[in-house]
Design a protein around this motif. Structure first.
Motif, PDB file in Angstrom:
ATOM      1  N   ALA A  38      11.296  73.445  44.966  1.00  0.00           N
ATOM      2  CA  ALA A  38      12.603  73.834  45.498  1.00  0.00           C
ATOM      3  C   ALA A  38      13.555  72.641  45.444  1.00  0.00           C
ATOM      4  CB  ALA A  38      12.464  74.342  46.926  1.00  0.00           C
ATOM      5  N   SER A  39      13.043  71.448  45.769  1.00  0.00           N
ATOM      6  CA  SER A  39      13.857  70.242  45.731  1.00  0.00           C
ATOM      7  C   SER A  39      14.306  69.933  44.303  1.00  0.00           C
ATOM      8  CB  SER A  39      13.068  69.062  46.301  1.00  0.00           C
ATOM      9  OG  SER A  39      13.836  67.881  46.271  1.00  0.00           O
ATOM     10  N   VAL A  73      10.786  81.692  39.690  1.00  0.00           N
ATOM     11  CA  VAL A  73      12.106  81.094  39.881  1.00  0.00           C
ATOM     12  C   VAL A  73      12.861  81.822  40.994  1.00  0.00           C
ATOM     13  CG1 VAL A  73      14.362  80.651  38.829  1.00  0.00           C
ATOM     14  CG2 VAL A  73      12.270  80.253  37.515  1.00  0.00           C
ATOM     15  N   ALA A  74      12.805  83.157  40.978  1.00  0.00           N
ATOM     16  CA  ALA A  74      13.496  83.942  42.005  1.00  0.00           C
ATOM     17  C   ALA A  74      12.962  83.629  43.396  1.00  0.00           C
ATOM     18  CB  ALA A  74      13.353  85.433  41.705  1.00  0.00           C
ATOM     19  N   ILE A  75      11.654  83.397  43.509  1.00  0.00           N
ATOM     20  CA  ILE A  75      11.051  83.072  44.806  1.00  0.00           C
ATOM     21  C   ILE A  75      11.571  81.726  45.310  1.00  0.00           C
ATOM     22  CG2 ILE A  75       8.878  82.447  45.950  1.00  0.00           C
ATOM     23  CD1 ILE A  75       7.521  84.573  44.156  1.00  0.00           C
ATOM     24  N   GLY A  78      15.091  82.059  46.415  1.00  0.00           N
ATOM     25  CA  GLY A  78      15.103  82.713  47.724  1.00  0.00           C
ATOM     26  C   GLY A  78      14.772  81.738  48.845  1.00  0.00           C
ATOM     27  N   ASP A  79      13.786  80.870  48.596  1.00  0.00           N
ATOM     28  CA  ASP A  79      13.423  79.849  49.594  1.00  0.00           C
ATOM     29  C   ASP A  79      14.597  78.906  49.864  1.00  0.00           C
ATOM     30  OD1 ASP A  79      10.877  80.884  49.786  1.00  0.00           O
ATOM     31  OD2 ASP A  79       9.978  79.423  48.408  1.00  0.00           O
ATOM     32  N   LEU A  80      15.285  78.512  48.799  1.00  0.00           N
ATOM     33  CA  LEU A  80      16.437  77.621  48.957  1.00  0.00           C
ATOM     34  C   LEU A  80      17.559  78.288  49.746  1.00  0.00           C
ATOM     35  CD1 LEU A  80      16.715  75.903  45.452  1.00  0.00           C
ATOM     36  CD2 LEU A  80      16.240  74.792  47.639  1.00  0.00           C
ATOM     37  N   PRO A  98      23.959  87.381  36.592  1.00  0.00           N
ATOM     38  CA  PRO A  98      23.074  88.318  35.890  1.00  0.00           C
ATOM     39  C   PRO A  98      22.832  87.940  34.427  1.00  0.00           C
ATOM     40  CG  PRO A  98      24.639  89.515  37.247  1.00  0.00           C
ATOM     41  CD  PRO A  98      25.070  88.078  37.259  1.00  0.00           C
ATOM     42  N   LYS A  99      21.550  87.950  34.054  1.00  0.00           N
ATOM     43  CA  LYS A  99      21.098  87.695  32.681  1.00  0.00           C
ATOM     44  C   LYS A  99      21.457  86.307  32.167  1.00  0.00           C
ATOM     45  CE  LYS A  99      21.326  92.578  31.387  1.00  0.00           C
ATOM     46  NZ  LYS A  99      21.839  93.575  30.410  1.00  0.00           N
ATOM     47  N   ALA A 100      21.855  85.410  33.079  1.00  0.00           N
ATOM     48  CA  ALA A 100      22.222  84.052  32.657  1.00  0.00           C
ATOM     49  C   ALA A 100      21.491  82.990  33.453  1.00  0.00           C
ATOM     50  CB  ALA A 100      23.734  83.856  32.775  1.00  0.00           C
ATOM     51  N   GLY A 101      21.445  83.138  34.768  1.00  0.00           N
ATOM     52  CA  GLY A 101      20.780  82.136  35.591  1.00  0.00           C
ATOM     53  C   GLY A 101      21.394  82.041  36.974  1.00  0.00           C
TER      54      GLY A 101
END
Length: 262
Positions: A38-39, A73-75, A78-80, A98-101
């Protein structure tokens, strides 16, 4: 491959100061520890503040060549978001493109300027003169009242299961963040305090199951151990951060209303 991290590097992320070398968010007396990935992810977003950072770039920085699941990555994002506790679109928040990052909303921050050393003696003399005149004009003035002390208590898990432990931990960090926003009103104590210290309020986090879903009950007790305020939070898990922030705001308003009472 990630670039070497300088110990002096710090970023302003909303009301937080992010210290990558310590994997830590800081705001007043509040500290929020981040996991290493996350860091690393937040470091990359800060370096590219305001720009879209792709999934591949985040994976290369935080995971390298290690295997990861499609949702990794999504997790972490979400944590951040839970750790930052910032509303969507707020400076320092993380936007999904969306669809980019992902993109970090830039925080407008101007570091404090160094004083002009050549002019300091004259300015200091002027300040001293004004202070002296004020002392003559107002011979007696009451000192500002001490801030009430709020201790964030532990987690009381009454759900009968450890399934929601990650959610409970994340919500405790979110509560710390929300309290940090009221640091001008409270002296915040994160760790459990000894009974002899008698904080003005202890804010306890109690978790229960209601219709099969987790519900968070925030309970504030005064110095005598009496419950003086409570608020319940329930619904979809991704709604908890915003609702916790709202409840902490309600608690702060309640505490302000009692500030003149014994």
């Amino acid at each position: 491959m990630s670039a070497p991290m300088l110990k002096s590097v710090r970023y302003q992320v909303g009301h937080w100061t992010f210290v990558p070398s310590a994997h830590e968010l800081r705001s007043g007396h509040v500290r929020a520890r981040l996991q290493q990935r996350a860091s690393a992810t937040l470091s990359l977003l800060c370096e590219r503040s305001g720009e879209v950072v792709s999934h591949k770039e985040i994976i290369d920085r935080a995971w390298g060549r290690q295997h990861l699941s499609p949702n990794s990555v999504a997790i972490v994002i979400g944590d951040l978001r839970r750790a930052l506790g910032l509303d969507t679109g707020e400076p320092g928040s993380i936007e999904t493109v969306p669809k980019a990052g992902y993109r970090l909303v830039a925080t407008e921050y101007e570091p404090a300027r160094e004083p002009d050393r050549q002019r300091w003696p004259l300015a200091a003399a002027a300040v001293i003169a004004v202070a002296a005149l004020a002392a003559v004009a107002v011979p007696s003035k009451q000192a500002p009242a001490a801030k009430p002390e709020v201790a964030l208590g532990g987690i009381d898990n009454a759900t009968g299961t450890s399934r929601y432990a990650p959610l409970m931990s994340a919500c405790r960090e979110t509560a710390l963040v929300a309290l940090g926003r009221h640091s001008n009103e409270f002296r915040i104590v994160e760790a459990p305090v000894a009974r002899a210290e008698h904080p003005d309020y202890v804010l306890q986090q109690r978790w229960v199951l209601w219709s099969g879903a987790p519900e968070l009950v925030l309970v504030a007790r005064d110095r005598a151990g009496q419950t003086v305020w409570s608020g319940a939070i329930y619904g979809a898990e991704n709604e908890f951060p915003a609702k916790i922030s709202d409840k902490i705001g309600q608690f702060a308003a309640f505490a302000r209303s009692r500030s003149g009472r014994s």
